[in-house]
Design a protein around this motif. Structure first.
Motif, PDB file in Angstrom:
ATOM      1  N   ALA A 135       0.899  -1.019  -0.002  1.00  0.00           N
ATOM      2  CA  ALA A 135      -0.090  -0.057  -0.058  1.00  0.00           C
ATOM      3  C   ALA A 135       0.952   1.162   0.023  1.00  0.00           C
ATOM      4  N   TYR A 136       0.290   2.212  -0.821  1.00  0.00           N
ATOM      5  CA  TYR A 136       1.295   3.513  -0.779  1.00  0.00           C
ATOM      6  C   TYR A 136       1.481   4.188   0.624  1.00  0.00           C
ATOM      7  N   HIS A 137       0.358   3.864   1.500  1.00  0.00           N
ATOM      8  CA  HIS A 137       0.558   4.481   2.839  1.00  0.00           C
ATOM      9  C   HIS A 137       1.188   3.643   3.710  1.00  0.00           C
ATOM     10  N   ALA A 138       2.458   4.160   4.285  1.00  0.00           N
ATOM     11  CA  ALA A 138       3.073   3.429   5.411  1.00  0.00           C
ATOM     12  C   ALA A 138       3.732   2.010   5.103  1.00  0.00           C
ATOM     13  N   GLY A 139       3.683   1.635   3.653  1.00  0.00           N
ATOM     14  CA  GLY A 139       4.177   0.256   3.335  1.00  0.00           C
ATOM     15  C   GLY A 139       3.331  -0.963   3.922  1.00  0.00           C
ATOM     16  N   TYR A 140       1.882  -0.918   4.058  1.00  0.00           N
ATOM     17  CA  TYR A 140       1.279  -2.050   4.497  1.00  0.00           C
ATOM     18  C   TYR A 140       1.078  -3.172   3.537  1.00  0.00           C
ATOM     19  N   LEU A 141       0.927  -4.495   3.718  1.00  0.00           N
ATOM     20  CA  LEU A 141       0.600  -5.457   2.803  1.00  0.00           C
ATOM     21  C   LEU A 141      -0.792  -5.392   2.159  1.00  0.00           C
ATOM     22  N   LYS A 142      -0.916  -5.761   1.022  1.00  0.00           N
ATOM     23  CA  LYS A 142      -2.285  -5.855   0.549  1.00  0.00           C
ATOM     24  C   LYS A 142      -2.395  -7.131  -0.481  1.00  0.00           C
ATOM     25  N   PRO A 143      -2.677  -8.275   0.217  1.00  0.00           N
ATOM     26  CA  PRO A 143      -2.811  -9.555  -0.531  1.00  0.00           C
ATOM     27  C   PRO A 143      -3.822  -9.554  -1.650  1.00  0.00           C
ATOM     28  N   SER A 188       2.889  -4.859   7.723  1.00  0.00           N
ATOM     29  CA  SER A 188       4.250  -4.911   6.689  1.00  0.00           C
ATOM     30  C   SER A 188       4.771  -6.124   6.630  1.00  0.00           C
ATOM     31  N   LYS A 189       5.690  -6.033   5.633  1.00  0.00           N
ATOM     32  CA  LYS A 189       6.379  -7.157   5.196  1.00  0.00           C
ATOM     33  C   LYS A 189       7.301  -7.512   6.381  1.00  0.00           C
ATOM     34  N   THR A 190       7.918  -6.583   7.117  1.00  0.00           N
ATOM     35  CA  THR A 190       8.777  -6.789   8.177  1.00  0.00           C
ATOM     36  C   THR A 190       8.082  -7.340   9.562  1.00  0.00           C
ATOM     37  N   GLY A 191       6.662  -7.037   9.728  1.00  0.00           N
ATOM     38  CA  GLY A 191       6.138  -7.263  10.751  1.00  0.00           C
ATOM     39  C   GLY A 191       5.156  -8.620  10.660  1.00  0.00           C
ATOM     40  N   LEU A 192       5.325  -9.188   9.454  1.00  0.00           N
ATOM     41  CA  LEU A 192       4.290 -10.395   8.971  1.00  0.00           C
ATOM     42  C   LEU A 192       4.595 -11.471   9.934  1.00  0.00           C
ATOM     43  N   ASP A 193       5.804 -11.847  10.267  1.00  0.00           N
ATOM     44  CA  ASP A 193       6.163 -12.969  10.682  1.00  0.00           C
ATOM     45  C   ASP A 193       5.709 -13.046  12.312  1.00  0.00           C
ATOM     46  N   LYS A 194       6.087 -11.731  12.959  1.00  0.00           N
ATOM     47  CA  LYS A 194       5.466 -11.499  14.309  1.00  0.00           C
ATOM     48  C   LYS A 194       4.084 -11.643  14.373  1.00  0.00           C
ATOM     49  N   ALA A 195       3.598 -11.017  13.483  1.00  0.00           N
ATOM     50  CA  ALA A 195       2.021 -10.983  13.577  1.00  0.00           C
ATOM     51  C   ALA A 195       1.602 -12.197  13.343  1.00  0.00           C
ATOM     52  N   LEU A 196       2.021 -13.278  12.504  1.00  0.00           N
ATOM     53  CA  LEU A 196       1.540 -14.623  12.161  1.00  0.00           C
ATOM     54  C   LEU A 196       1.777 -15.350  13.494  1.00  0.00           C
ATOM     55  N   ALA A 197       3.095 -15.189  14.133  1.00  0.00           N
ATOM     56  CA  ALA A 197       3.120 -16.072  15.229  1.00  0.00           C
ATOM     57  C   ALA A 197       2.303 -15.558  16.395  1.00  0.00           C
ATOM     58  N   PHE A 198       1.979 -14.365  16.635  1.00  0.00           N
ATOM     59  CA  PHE A 198       1.300 -13.973  17.591  1.00  0.00           C
ATOM     60  C   PHE A 198      -0.431 -14.634  17.274  1.00  0.00           C
ATOM     61  N   ALA A 199      -0.672 -14.464  16.171  1.00  0.00           N
ATOM     62  CA  ALA A 199      -2.254 -14.915  15.877  1.00  0.00           C
ATOM     63  C   ALA A 199      -2.261 -16.414  16.010  1.00  0.00           C
ATOM     64  N   ASN A 200      -1.227 -17.132  15.832  1.00  0.00           N
ATOM     65  CA  ASN A 200      -1.197 -18.386  15.877  1.00  0.00           C
ATOM     66  C   ASN A 200      -1.140 -18.850  17.380  1.00  0.00           C
ATOM     67  N   GLU A 201      -0.414 -18.203  18.106  1.00  0.00           N
ATOM     68  CA  GLU A 201      -0.353 -18.339  19.824  1.00  0.00           C
ATOM     69  C   GLU A 201      -1.955 -18.073  20.226  1.00  0.00           C
TER      70      GLU A 201
END
Length: 430
Positions: A138-146, A157-170
């Motif tokens: 996304a043009y705003h702040a670099g967030y992902l838009k699948p 964002s792409k750099t925060g994806l792994d952390k967000a998925l790990a938290f969601a899973n837990e």
């Protein structure tokens, strides 16, 4: 799930089918015949049975049944919260009137037994990373838009994806360990996703953030009550310098080597950047039950460490949301009754206006008939005098005038008052 090519030789059945009807079909005839009724493949029909939580015969069941050795037919299980109750090949489903959602009773709360196998990856998280990572930025702040919309609800964002998925899973596994099902909301549910403001320091005017939105909410069912879940990577406002078409944090800016008289044509301003810190936003997806709560990560406190407390707080919040849903349903019923009363009042007023207008129009028409009666009498007197005068005329002129009088009468129509009165309509006839 992509639908396979339809078999043109099979009977294409249109319209939705309920869980109960599908259960009866798959235990009455082989899956190939059931699939042929809907012009899909047997493997696709098997996935529909799984989607609707409908048990189906095992491989070889029909051969064993022919020799009387088939296993007993299982009962159709009670639908779980979040299960679809019907399916149609074209995606159109009837509106389902569900009872008011309720949190579980205190006695019904349970945890998964220790001897039950516990998954290490939740099904909503499994396979989500490549779909998010392949999305555009996304043009705003670099967030992902699948490109896909039926995904777990993340704003990262792409750099925060792994952390967000790990938290969601837990988080999801912890909720399901308490007996609370976490799914993407089933098709047909009229759920509403709460607005997302990713800024760590939100202002009164959130503006348009151009973040990705899922096609359906990610919800946890506590009892039969759904609570929406969105995991957000918060953004922070920092000073950044514009370099070669993009903004770079001042703290990460490496000044390029320039020639002696070369100028820097960039500028410095405050911009939003993903901070790497997460926020869990829980909300009521029911339109008439407004409730939202957030758990924000700080630089000194990891949000994953708060998962046990979050689960307990969601269980407590389910009671309040259920009360809000019940109150919203009560208000909706009152408004519906008020609308019905307003419609009845409008119909009565419209009938009265119509009756008054009909009476007025009928009276005006009758007065017009009476008013023209004198003219009719003059016309009749004219024709009578003319016909009487015909006797004094020669035969040659008499026939010509008779024809002219006949044509004059035809042009004027009937001059009898009774004929005109018969054309008058009473107020009831109007």
């Amino acid at each position: 799930m992509q639908e396979p090519q339809a078999d043109t030789t099979s009977r294409d059945v249109k319209g939705p089918i309920t869980r109960e009807a599908l259960y009866a079909l798959v235990w009455a005839e082989p899956m190939l015949r059931v699939a042929a009724r809907f012009a899909v493949s047997s493997s696709y029909m098997a996935r529909i049975c799984t989607l609707l939580h409908v048990p189906r015969p095992d491989r070889g069941y029909w051969a064993k049944l022919a020799f009387g050795k088939a296993s007993a037919q299982p009962l159709l299980p009670t639908p779980r919260p979040g299960d679809m109750l019907s399916w149609s090949r074209d995606g159109t489903l009837p509106e389902v009137h569900r009872p008011l959602p309720r949190p579980p009773d205190a006695a019904a709360k349970r945890t998964i037994k220790r001897n039950e196998p516990q998954p290490t990856t939740h099904h909503l998280v499994s396979g989500a990373k490549p779909l998010f990572a392949a999305g555009r930025i996304a043009y705003h702040a670099g967030y992902l838009k699948p490109a896909k919309y039926l995904l777990v609800d993340l704003a990262v964002s792409k750099t925060g994806l792994d952390k967000a998925l790990a938290f969601a899973n837990e988080l999801f596994l912890a909720l399901e360990a308490r007996g609370h099902r976490v799914v993407i909301a089933p098709q047909g549910e009229q759920f509403q996703r709460a607005a997302v403001d990713e800024r760590e320091q939100p202002s009164r005017n959130p503006g348009f953030n151009n973040l990705w939105r899922p096609g359906r909410c990610t919800v946890v069912y506590i009892g039969t009550l759904a609570i929406g879940l969105t995991i957000i990577e918060m953004s922070e406002e920092v000073e950044a310098h514009y370099v070669n078409g993009e903004y770079v944090r001042l703290s990460e800016l490496v000044p390029p080597k320039r020639k002696r008289y070369e100028q820097d044509h960039g500028w410095t301003s405050k911009r939003d950047f993903p901070s790497g810190r997460l926020c869990l936003q829980a909300y009521s997806p029911y339109g008439r039950a407004q409730w939202t709560q957030q758990w924000r990560e700080t630089s000194t406190r990891d949000i994953a460490s708060r998962i046990p407390a979050i689960v307990k707080e969601l269980e407590v919040a389910a009671i309040e949301i259920a009360r809000l849903v019940e109150e919203g349903a009560r208000q909706a019923a009152i408004e519906h009754e008020r609308w019905i009363a307003q419609q009845a009042q409008w119909q009565r007023e419209e009938a009265e206006r119509h009756a008054v207008k009909a009476l007025k129009d009928s009276k005006e028409e009758l007065l017009q008939i009476v008013e023209t009666w004198s003219e009719v009498k003059q016309i009749e007197a004219f024709f009578a005098d003319a016909e009487q005068s015909l006797a004094d005329l020669p035969e040659s002129d008499r026939q010509r005038l008779v024809d002219r009088l006949k044509r004059a009468r035809e042009m004027l129509g009937s001059t009898r008052a009774l004929d005109r009165f018969l054309s008058w309509r009473t107020p009831d006839e109007r």
